[in-house]
Every structure is written in C-alpha cells, then in structure tokens.
Design an enzyme around this catalytic site. Structure first.
Site, PDB file in Angstrom:
ATOM      1  N   HIS A  44       0.815  -1.222   0.000  1.00 22.41           N
ATOM      2  CA  HIS A  44       0.000   0.000   0.000  1.00 22.41           C
ATOM      3  C   HIS A  44       0.849   1.273   0.000  1.00 22.41           C
ATOM      4  CE1 HIS A  44      -3.743   1.870  -0.135  1.00 22.41           C
ATOM      5  NE2 HIS A  44      -4.349   1.327   0.915  1.00 22.41           N
ATOM      6  N   ASP A  88      -1.965   2.102  -4.757  1.00 18.16           N
ATOM      7  CA  ASP A  88      -3.217   2.556  -4.156  1.00 18.16           C
ATOM      8  C   ASP A  88      -4.292   1.497  -4.343  1.00 18.16           C
ATOM      9  OD1 ASP A  88      -2.035   4.945  -3.453  1.00 18.16           O
ATOM     10  OD2 ASP A  88      -2.621   5.933  -5.325  1.00 18.16           O
TER      11      ASP A  88
END
Length: 438
Positions: free
Chosen positions: A410, A414
């Site tokens: 992450h 995204d």
C-alpha cells in the site's frame, strides 16, 4: 598422527557466511576422501562439504543452525601416519566438553556447597540395634499424571475394578496404597474425593513436548515472512472470477495437445493475463527498495510461482513471461516445479522474480491473504474452483467460480490501482480469447 583442518569454503560469489543445516559425521567417525561431511545453506541453495582426506573426525566446530563465516574452521580430521599436519591458522586442539573427563581418568566428586554438613561415618553406617521402619506411602505420580509405568497393569480386586468401570475411571491413574501398590476401595474413594476427572478407559494423556529447531530453509522462510509483514503494509483485494469458459477451453486444448506439449493448468493462462495487465500498469511489476526510497520498475515480467516442497516453500521464477506463449509458460513452470520438488533448482532459478503467483491448488480455500514476496509490490493468490450458482440476468445457472485473493504494497500501490489490475485480469480470464489477441 597429523591433523587436517577443514574450513568453511567459499560457497558463492559475494557470500560471506552460510548456515550449517546438517552434519553427516560426529567425532570419532572414520571418513574417506570425498565423503560428505556436512551441508550448508545460503540463499536457499544447499551446498555439501566433502572431505579432502581420509582419517578420523576429531572435532566439529559448529552446531546445526549456526551461521559460519567463510574461512572459519569447521572440522578437524586426524590423519594416520607421520605426515606433517597441514596449516591450521594457529588453531589448537578442540576443547574438551565441560563435565567430561578424558578416557581412563576419574571425575572427582563435586565439592560440598557452603554450609553443607558432611555426613559422618556413624550416620553413614546404620547401627546394628536400630530397627528398620518402612514408611507407608502411595506410589509417586509421574509427570504424565499416571502413577505407574507405561504398560504396567494396576493391581485391584474385581470389586474395585467394577466400581472404577462404572464410574468411568482408568485405574492406571489411581495411586494404590496396598501391598505392591494394590488399589483399595479407600484409594478409589480418595481419588474421587480429590475431584479427579474420570478418564475413559484406553485413553491416556500425552504431555510430551518436542523441540524442533528452526534451521535451514524453514528458518529462511520465517525470516523472510517476518521481514515482509513488518515492513510492508498489506492491502488484500478478493474478487470472484467465472472461469467456466476458460475451463472449457483448457479441457479442449489438453484433449488436442501434441505429445511434446505439457498438460495445461490454469497457471499459464493467468501468467499471460498478468503480462497483458502489467502492460497497462507497469508499476505492479516492480521491486521497492524502501531503504533507498527507490522503486525499480522492470520491463521484463519475471513471474515467481510459490511451490511447496518437502523442505518448505520456495519460489522458482519463470523469467521473461512477456516473451513466452501459453505452451512455453506451461513447459517452463512445470520444469521449475519439478526441479524445486527434487531439490535441484539452482540459485538463479529461485531468485529474481518481479511479481509472484501463489496457489494451493484444490486446497486453495474460498479466500486467502497472501504475504507479498519482499521486495516485490504485488502477489496474486489463486483459490480453488467451485461450482456455484450465478445469476445471468434472468435465472441462476451453475458456473465454475474461482476467487483471486491478491495483496499489494500500500506504500506503492493505491487501492484503486489494485482493483483496476485485478479487474483487468478478471476480464481476460472470463473471456479467454482476449488472452490471445495482441
């Protein structure tokens, strides 16, 4: 007699140390030339260390699981004859294990602790006119909870046995106070009064504990999983895929395949779909150097395929999947999987992946949360195919459904980009003809 010292060899370019994972000899064992003495591991590659001489092992310099630097002494071998001893960098004789005396010597008794009284001769020798009194006590209870040894039949009268059977009590668990440990009615009453739980006849408690040292490949896996979970903030995205059309195509291609072609699984289709999806999102095919703060996006798609072996999990790599067709992907994946299971995969075949596929086959479950193969930024998890009802707009129809459980770094990917990537793969697998269209 000469002594030959064997040192940790240089097991690979740039490798300064290796982990000792197996000894094939022990002190006192005779060895012959070229006999394997030990096995060491580095970067998931196991290297055997042979003996260059014939003689007797006199000393081992490391224990299993220890990391040994290249050039450090690990074995000393006594060579028969009067030949001069090879150079050993000043190493002396092996230390004698603590608490062991050389053969032929007597180990003196330990000194008495401070304040402890030494028994006098009068107390050591019982007086002739002093009668012996035997103390009446119940047999000691073992650590496993049973008062008698394994296989020992408890002594008891038929009436006591009937009472114990009716109460569901295993007499092997009851201490006996009678002659030769015989169990009386009083013993049974005391056992019940103490609140002891009845034990089903024929079942015994097992309180054993085995200590398994984490070494070799298992240790490398543990270290890498801990590194990945501690440094990568995972986001996992699960999507179901209708693979009915893909399975029909796969069955037909396998039925009509040439003898020189391997049987197709779902993996080569997924590899080709990933190559097409990566062309639109190259940031998924990358390695993240978080120490330097640099993302390395690779043009070549090197697909790691997590494979379970008798030694543990390894990840052989299908290199340049973008340049391979469906059959070539299947051939290379099958070859690497077999090499991994046989333990013959090379270091180059087990390193260098840029994105990984993990699959548990028929045991794949409904959903998983795969751990990213550090320092990659994405891993695609394949779950098992199951027939489930699917609404086609007018009715429910049976369909072959499979979930993709995929994890992403992450910090780099995204959630939206992860979803777009998985949805692109889903579209290609549900319409497999698109996989073959450039």
């Amino acid at each position: 007699m000469a002594e030959h010292v064997i040192k940790m060899p240089d097991v690979g370019e740039g490798v300064a140390e290796a982990e000792l994972v197996e000894w094939h000899v022990k002190p006192g064992d005779p060895v012959r030339e070229d006999m394997v003495l030990a096995a060491v591991m580095t970067d998931k590659a196991t290297v055997e260390i042979p003996s260059p001489v014939e003689g007797t092992v006199s000393w081992l310099g490391a224990e299993i699981g220890e990391t040994v630097a290249v050039g450090s002494p690990i074995v000393k071998i006594d060579i028969a004859g009067d030949a001069p001893a090879p150079m050993d960098d000043g190493e002396g004789e092996a230390p004698v294990a603590e608490g062991l005396a050389p053969q032929g010597e007597t180990v003196p008794p330990p000194p008495a602790a401070a304040g402890e009284k030494k028994p006098d001769k009068e107390s050591e020798t019982p007086k002739a006119n002093k009668p012996k009194v035997a103390a009446k006590s119940a047999p000691p209870i073992s650590k496993a909870g049973a008062p008698r040894a394994e296989g020992e039949r408890p002594l008891a009268s038929p009436a006591v046995r009937l009472r114990a059977k009716d109460a569901g009590i295993d007499l092997r668990q009851v201490p006996g106070s009678g002659p030769a440990g015989r169990i009386t009615h009083d013993d049974l009453d005391q056992f019940i009064a103490r609140g002891s739980q009845p034990v089903a006849t024929g079942l015994r408690r097992d309180t054993s504990v085995d200590e398994v040292k984490v070494v070799g490949l298992r240790r490398r896996i543990a270290e890498k999983m801990a590194l990945a979970k501690s440094r990568i903030p995972h986001i996992t995205y699960v999507e179901e895929v209708n693979v009915s059309a893909l399975e029909d195509l796969r069955a037909r291609l396998n039925a009509e395949k040439r003898p020189d072609r391997p049987k197709l699984t779902i993996l080569p289709f997924l590899m080709r779909a990933m190559v097409k999806a990566i062309a639109d999102q190259p940031q998924l095919n990358a390695l993240y150097d978080d120490d330097a703060g640099v993302i390395h996006r690779h043009g070549g798609v090197h697909v790691g395929i997590a494979a379970q072996t008798p030694s543990g999990l390894v990840v052989p790599v299908v290199r340049h999947a973008e340049a391979r067709d469906l059959w070539d992907c299947a051939t290379e994946a099958a070859r690497l999987a077999e090499a991994a299971r046989a333990g013959t995969a090379t270091r180059e075949e087990l390193t260098g992946s840029t994105i990984t596929i993990t699959s548990l086959g028929a045991m794949g479950g409904v959903a998983t949360t795969p751990v990213i193969n550090y320092p990659e930024v994405a891993i695609i998890g394949v779950n098992k195919i199951m027939v489930r009802p699917l609404w086609d707009g007018t009715q429910f129809v049976p369909a072959k459904m499979m979930n993709l459980s995929s994890s992403f770094d992450h910090r780099v990917i995204d959630g939206w980009d992860a979803a777009v990537f998985v949805q692109r793969i889903k579209t290609l697998l549900e319409t497999p003809a698109m996989i073959f269209v450039d």
